[in-house]
Scaffold this active site. Structure first.
Site, mmCIF file in Angstrom:
data_model
loop_
_atom_site.group_PDB
_atom_site.id
_atom_site.type_symbol
_atom_site.label_atom_id
_atom_site.label_comp_id
_atom_site.label_asym_id
_atom_site.label_seq_id
_atom_site.Cartn_x
_atom_site.Cartn_y
_atom_site.Cartn_z
ATOM 1 N N LYS A 14 9.542 -22.004 11.160
ATOM 2 C CA LYS A 14 8.982 -22.812 12.256
ATOM 3 C C LYS A 14 7.969 -23.829 11.732
ATOM 4 O O LYS A 14 8.073 -25.024 12.017
ATOM 5 C CB LYS A 14 8.313 -21.920 13.316
ATOM 6 C CG LYS A 14 9.226 -20.870 13.919
ATOM 7 C CD LYS A 14 8.527 -20.055 14.981
ATOM 8 C CE LYS A 14 7.367 -19.216 14.464
ATOM 9 N NZ LYS A 14 7.760 -18.014 13.681
ATOM 10 N N ARG A 89 4.826 -16.853 22.859
ATOM 11 C CA ARG A 89 5.257 -15.637 22.155
ATOM 12 C C ARG A 89 5.395 -14.461 23.109
ATOM 13 O O ARG A 89 5.759 -13.374 22.686
ATOM 14 C CB ARG A 89 4.219 -15.286 21.095
ATOM 15 C CG ARG A 89 4.671 -15.611 19.656
ATOM 16 C CD ARG A 89 3.534 -15.223 18.742
ATOM 17 N NE ARG A 89 3.897 -15.072 17.360
ATOM 18 C CZ ARG A 89 3.823 -16.047 16.453
ATOM 19 N NH1 ARG A 89 3.480 -17.258 16.799
ATOM 20 N NH2 ARG A 89 4.110 -15.788 15.199
ATOM 21 N N ARG A 128 5.707 -16.075 0.178
ATOM 22 C CA ARG A 128 4.578 -16.920 0.583
ATOM 23 C C ARG A 128 3.258 -16.179 0.359
ATOM 24 O O ARG A 128 2.258 -16.786 -0.026
ATOM 25 C CB ARG A 128 4.713 -17.335 2.055
ATOM 26 C CG ARG A 128 3.592 -18.267 2.487
ATOM 27 C CD ARG A 128 3.812 -18.848 3.871
ATOM 28 N NE ARG A 128 3.804 -17.819 4.900
ATOM 29 C CZ ARG A 128 4.019 -18.070 6.185
ATOM 30 N NH1 ARG A 128 4.297 -19.285 6.583
ATOM 31 N NH2 ARG A 128 3.993 -17.100 7.067
ATOM 32 N N ARG A 134 -2.513 -15.467 2.665
ATOM 33 C CA ARG A 134 -2.476 -14.920 4.034
ATOM 34 C C ARG A 134 -2.327 -13.406 3.984
ATOM 35 O O ARG A 134 -1.336 -12.890 3.460
ATOM 36 C CB ARG A 134 -1.325 -15.555 4.822
ATOM 37 C CG ARG A 134 -1.759 -16.799 5.563
ATOM 38 C CD ARG A 134 -0.617 -17.454 6.297
ATOM 39 N NE ARG A 134 -0.046 -16.627 7.359
ATOM 40 C CZ ARG A 134 0.823 -17.072 8.254
ATOM 41 N NH1 ARG A 134 1.198 -18.347 8.232
ATOM 42 N NH2 ARG A 134 1.300 -16.267 9.174
ATOM 43 N N ARG A 146 5.011 -7.195 12.231
ATOM 44 C CA ARG A 146 5.184 -8.511 12.883
ATOM 45 C C ARG A 146 6.606 -8.657 13.416
ATOM 46 O O ARG A 146 6.815 -9.184 14.506
ATOM 47 C CB ARG A 146 4.867 -9.640 11.896
ATOM 48 C CG ARG A 146 3.372 -9.771 11.642
ATOM 49 C CD ARG A 146 3.088 -10.526 10.376
ATOM 50 N NE ARG A 146 3.457 -11.924 10.446
ATOM 51 C CZ ARG A 146 3.532 -12.722 9.376
ATOM 52 N NH1 ARG A 146 3.270 -12.242 8.176
ATOM 53 N NH2 ARG A 146 3.850 -13.980 9.526
HETATM 54 P P1 B4P Z 1 7.562 -20.285 8.435
HETATM 55 O O1 B4P Z 1 8.549 -19.557 9.292
HETATM 56 O O2 B4P Z 1 7.530 -21.756 8.520
HETATM 57 O O3 B4P Z 1 6.261 -19.504 8.809
HETATM 58 P P2 B4P Z 1 5.309 -19.664 10.077
HETATM 59 O O4 B4P Z 1 5.618 -20.814 10.942
HETATM 60 O O5 B4P Z 1 3.976 -19.650 9.491
HETATM 61 O O6 B4P Z 1 5.597 -18.389 10.987
HETATM 62 P P3 B4P Z 1 4.687 -17.135 11.291
HETATM 63 O O7 B4P Z 1 5.375 -16.451 12.421
HETATM 64 O O8 B4P Z 1 4.520 -16.379 10.006
HETATM 65 O O9 B4P Z 1 3.232 -17.600 11.638
HETATM 66 P P4 B4P Z 1 2.322 -18.045 12.853
HETATM 67 O O10 B4P Z 1 1.333 -18.909 12.191
HETATM 68 O O11 B4P Z 1 3.080 -18.626 14.002
HETATM 69 O O12 B4P Z 1 7.772 -20.041 6.876
HETATM 70 C C1 B4P Z 1 7.718 -18.816 6.210
HETATM 71 C C2 B4P Z 1 8.055 -18.987 4.725
HETATM 72 O O13 B4P Z 1 9.451 -19.234 4.573
HETATM 73 C C3 B4P Z 1 7.351 -20.152 4.024
HETATM 74 O O14 B4P Z 1 6.881 -19.729 2.762
HETATM 75 C C4 B4P Z 1 8.435 -21.205 3.857
HETATM 76 O O15 B4P Z 1 8.257 -21.996 2.701
HETATM 77 C C5 B4P Z 1 9.678 -20.363 3.722
HETATM 78 N N1 B4P Z 1 10.866 -21.063 4.209
HETATM 79 C C6 B4P Z 1 10.944 -21.814 5.324
HETATM 80 N N2 B4P Z 1 12.197 -22.310 5.464
HETATM 81 C C7 B4P Z 1 12.924 -21.815 4.409
HETATM 82 C C8 B4P Z 1 14.297 -21.942 4.000
HETATM 83 N N3 B4P Z 1 15.174 -22.687 4.678
HETATM 84 N N4 B4P Z 1 14.713 -21.267 2.896
HETATM 85 C C9 B4P Z 1 13.831 -20.530 2.193
HETATM 86 N N5 B4P Z 1 12.514 -20.377 2.510
HETATM 87 C C10 B4P Z 1 12.073 -21.011 3.610
HETATM 88 O O16 B4P Z 1 1.648 -16.689 13.397
HETATM 89 C C11 B4P Z 1 0.751 -15.894 12.633
HETATM 90 C C12 B4P Z 1 0.009 -14.900 13.528
HETATM 91 O O17 B4P Z 1 -0.837 -15.605 14.475
HETATM 92 C C13 B4P Z 1 0.860 -13.982 14.430
HETATM 93 O O18 B4P Z 1 1.327 -12.829 13.755
HETATM 94 C C14 B4P Z 1 -0.158 -13.642 15.572
HETATM 95 O O19 B4P Z 1 -1.067 -12.646 15.162
HETATM 96 C C15 B4P Z 1 -0.941 -14.926 15.742
HETATM 97 N N6 B4P Z 1 -0.379 -15.808 16.796
HETATM 98 C C16 B4P Z 1 0.152 -17.050 16.592
HETATM 99 N N7 B4P Z 1 0.594 -17.578 17.753
HETATM 100 C C17 B4P Z 1 0.349 -16.638 18.727
HETATM 101 C C18 B4P Z 1 0.614 -16.587 20.125
HETATM 102 N N8 B4P Z 1 1.232 -17.599 20.762
HETATM 103 N N9 B4P Z 1 0.249 -15.473 20.811
HETATM 104 C C19 B4P Z 1 -0.364 -14.462 20.200
HETATM 105 N N10 B4P Z 1 -0.638 -14.433 18.871
HETATM 106 C C20 B4P Z 1 -0.279 -15.506 18.131
#
Ligand code: B4P
Length: 190
Positions: A14, A89, A128, A134, A146
């Site tokens: 994402k 979410r 990552r 993180r 998660r």
């Molecule tokens: P991404 O999938 O881009 O990770 P993300 O957006 O950070 O998702 P995440 O769910 O972890 O985090 P968020 O900040 O929303 O990438 C992951 C990895 O994969 C990277 O290293 C990337 O390089 C790699 N990658 C991507 N595409 C690839 C491909 N095609 N091939 C290979 N590798 C690839 O949430 C974090 C925390 O915040 C949650 O657990 C929760 O506690 C809180 N939170 C956030 N939003 C919330 C909400 N709305 N409500 C309640 N809590 C919330």
């Protein structure tokens, strides 16, 4: 306005794809994860509350994230549109988002859901975790929690948008560019 929800399990891509989408379509990027991490790094009261939940892979309370997003939408009312990354979410967050957008006479146009199998998610997040610092990416038990939270609390959000005929599933396996091309096709067909 063009308003898109970018959806998927933790590690689906994402954040990675959002960066490309905002460059191409001039949308405002609203990532609740990024906003919360910024609160933590600034040591705010909200950040302190969020940190212990995020470190365990639990969700932050709906009222907190809904309030944050409401402020951001109001600050950017002249925008071309928004990409919501990691929000909503829960179904309560999805309902609140519909209400917030209707105050500005707009709505969600499409949910783009990145579909990636569990083993690949774990591999990406652990990789990552080695470089990002993180806490929630560094331990397999936290990553599994998660994914469990995603299945139990977040997956119903997909059904919410399916009922509104706004759901578009995208294969999230492949190179970052290949996946971006699939997303662009979905946006342009919306
Ligand atoms: P991404 O999938 O881009 O990770 P993300 O957006 O950070 O998702 P995440 O769910 O972890 O985090 P968020 O900040 O929303 O990438 C992951 C990895 O994969 C990277 O290293 C990337 O390089 C790699 N990658 C991507 N595409 C690839 C491909 N095609 N091939 C290979 N590798 C690839 O949430 C974090 C925390 O915040 C949650 O657990 C929760 O506690 C809180 N939170 C956030 N939003 C919330 C909400 N709305 N409500 C309640 N809590 C919330």
């Amino acid at each position: 306005m063009l308003n898109i929800v970018l959806f998927g399990p933790p590690g689906a891509g994402k954040g990675t794809q959002s960066q490309r989408i905002i460059d191409k379509y001039a949308l405002i990027h609203l990532s609740t994860g990024d906003i919360l991490r910024s609160e933590i790094s600034r040591g705010t009261e909200l950040g302190l509350q969020a940190k212990h939940l995020m470190d365990k892979g639990e969700l932050v309370p709906d009222s907190v994230v809904i309030g944050m997003i409401g402020h951001k939408i109001a600050e950017n009312r002249e925008a071309e549109g928004f990409i919501f990354d990691g929000f909503p979410r829960t179904v309560a967050q999805a309902e609140a988002l519909d209400n917030l957008l209707s105050e500005f006479n707009t709505e969600i146009h499409e949910m783009i859901a990145l579909e990636v199998e569990e083993e690949e998610l774990k591999k990406r997040l652990l990789a990552r975790g080695k470089i990002s610092g993180r806490v929630d990416d560094q331990n397999i038990a936290k990553i599994e929690n998660r994914i469990h939270v995603y299945k139990s609390q977040t997956l119903p959000v997909a059904t919410y948008y399916q009922k509104q005929e706004k759901y578009k599933g995208i294969n999230g396996i492949g190179s970052i560019e290949e996946i971006f091309d699939r997303i662009c096709s979905a946006i342009e067909a919306a």
